[in-house]
Scaffold this motif. Structure first.
Motif, short mmCIF file in Angstrom:
data_model
loop_
_atom_site.label_atom_id
_atom_site.label_comp_id
_atom_site.label_asym_id
_atom_site.label_seq_id
_atom_site.Cartn_x
_atom_site.Cartn_y
_atom_site.Cartn_z
N LYS A 151 1.45 -3.38 -1.59
CA LYS A 151 1.44 -4.48 -0.62
C LYS A 151 0.00 -4.83 -0.23
O LYS A 151 -0.83 -3.93 -0.10
CB LYS A 151 2.20 -4.09 0.64
N LYS A 154 -2.34 -6.63 2.73
CA LYS A 154 -2.32 -7.06 4.14
C LYS A 154 -3.69 -7.63 4.50
O LYS A 154 -4.72 -7.14 4.02
CB LYS A 154 -2.04 -5.86 5.05
N LYS A 192 -0.14 -0.77 12.83
CA LYS A 192 1.13 -1.49 12.76
C LYS A 192 1.35 -2.02 11.33
O LYS A 192 2.41 -1.86 10.74
CB LYS A 192 1.11 -2.64 13.77
N SER A 193 0.30 -2.63 10.76
CA SER A 193 0.46 -3.23 9.43
C SER A 193 0.75 -2.15 8.38
O SER A 193 1.41 -2.42 7.37
CB SER A 193 -0.80 -4.03 9.04
N ASP A 245 4.83 -0.87 9.50
CA ASP A 245 5.97 -1.69 9.94
C ASP A 245 6.99 -1.97 8.83
O ASP A 245 8.00 -2.64 9.07
CB ASP A 245 5.51 -3.00 10.62
N ASN A 246 6.69 -1.47 7.62
CA ASN A 246 7.63 -1.62 6.49
C ASN A 246 8.01 -3.06 6.20
O ASN A 246 9.10 -3.32 5.69
CB ASN A 246 8.93 -0.82 6.74
N SER A 247 7.14 -3.99 6.56
CA SER A 247 7.48 -5.40 6.36
C SER A 247 6.64 -5.99 5.22
O SER A 247 5.71 -5.36 4.73
CB SER A 247 7.19 -6.20 7.64
N ASN A 248 7.00 -7.19 4.83
CA ASN A 248 6.19 -7.91 3.84
C ASN A 248 5.25 -8.90 4.51
O ASN A 248 4.70 -9.77 3.84
CB ASN A 248 7.10 -8.64 2.85
N GLN A 249 5.10 -8.79 5.83
CA GLN A 249 4.16 -9.66 6.53
C GLN A 249 2.76 -9.46 5.94
O GLN A 249 2.36 -8.31 5.70
CB GLN A 249 4.15 -9.31 8.03
N TYR A 297 -2.13 -10.52 10.00
CA TYR A 297 -2.03 -9.96 11.36
C TYR A 297 -3.25 -10.42 12.15
O TYR A 297 -4.36 -9.93 11.92
CB TYR A 297 -1.99 -8.43 11.31
#
Ligand SMILES: NC(=O)c1ccc[n+]([C@@H]2O[C@H](COP(=O)([O-])OP(=O)(O)OC[C@H]3O[C@@H](n4cnc5c(N)ncnc54)[C@H](OP(=O)(O)O)[C@@H]3O)[C@@H](O)[C@H]2O)c1
Length: 272
Positions: free
Chosen positions: A171, A173, A230-231, A234-238, A241
């Protein structure tokens, strides 16, 4: 479950150092890297922090730090590309050397570390690469043309890269801090003033006066460290930030306003 391992560049001060503390407190294995680690003692109280030399302009030092980390912990789960600095001032007074050094650190250095991280993460099941960009990777202010160019490059590079890396569970970020009180505006700053004309003096003075006021309300590097944490968790694909007031609000305004209105707002706020 084994503790996760994070490697961070540029940890001698500011956001990098605060990020070491944040992850160390949470029990992670932390590889804190610095150009000149010989005199660093701040991390001694944390047995889970290891300090290695790494200069992002030196590929050999990047490979060596990653090899040592893998040797010590088996795997690197997260890499934070934090090392960077800002050149500001009148563009016409900036030499090729000044411009190339700024790109060699903020862009090519970040790319070198990213490439070496991918080579490790792809065959080991993935990971997260966190780029410390800036609100200045999406919006601009006066006198930071070259710095903005580097952070806009980081944004485009990272956004495109995420397409090819998601198949490997890697991922990407982007952390976009607003103004943060660190050595960025002190010892790390490279301010360039023309020596052959005083025609920029009034503009620079007005800008500096307004910038000083902005910094009075600026937050410390801990808020960015918390956002990086957080990034990472957070287990997200966002991807993006934003953090550090008034950065997030300015990023929203830039999306909503036309060029004309946004430029007017910046000129007014700096009295230009
Ligand atoms: N402060 C802000 O307002 C702000 C806002 C948005 C984004 N950022 C970004 O946040 C990141 C960290 O900056 P900061 O605010 O924490 O400033 P800082 O306190 O000046 O920290 C910069 C760090 O980068 C390191 N560094 C510089 N060149 C390097 C190189 N070639 N190899 C390895 N490390 C190198 C410095 O190490 P040395 O001690 O060796 O110089 C220092 O540890 C930068 O990428 C910056 O662009 C900052």
């Amino acid at each position: 479950m084994m503790n996760k391992t994070i490697l961070i560049t540029g940890t001698s001060s500011g956001i990098g150092k605060a990020t070491v503390y944040e992850f160390a407190k949470m029990g992670w294995n932390v590889i804190a890297t610095q150009r000149n680690p010989a005199t660093e003692t701040d991390f001694n109280q944390y047995p889970n922090v290891k300090l290695y030399p790494l200069d992002v302009t030196n590929l050999e030092s990047i490979s060596q730090a990653m090899s040592r980390a893998i040797n010590d912990f088996g795997k690197i789960d997260i890499v934070v590309n934090n090392a960077g600095y800002g050149v500001d001032g009148a563009f016409e007074a900036m030499s090729d050397e000044i411009i190339e050094k700024q790109f060699n650190t903020n862009v090519f250095g970040l790319m070198r570390v990213t490439r070496e991280a991918i080579k490790h993460m792809r065959p080991t099941g993935g990971g997260i690469i966190i780029q410390i960009s800036s609100m200045g990777g999406k919006i601009t202010f006066p006198l930071y043309s070259i710095y903005h160019a580097t952070k806009f490059a980081v944004e485009g590079f990272t956004e495109s890269l995420h397409y090819e890396l998601s198949q490997f569970n890697i991922k990407m970020k982007l952390i976009e801090p607003g103004p943060i009180v660190t050595d960025f505006y002190g010892r790390s700053r490279q301010f360039i003033k023309p020596t052959d004309t005083n025609q920029y003096d009034g503009f620079i003075q007005k800008f500096n006066n307004a910038a000083e006021k902005v910094m009075k309300d600026a937050e410390g590097p801990e808020v960015v460290a918390k956002m990086i944490y957080k990034s990472a968790t957070d287990n997200s694909n966002q991807m993006r930030y934003a953090v550090g007031k008034p950065g997030p609000m300015l990023l929203v305004l830039r999306k909503l306003l036309s060029d004309k209105l946004y430029f007017l707002m910046v000129r007014k706020s700096y009295n230009l």
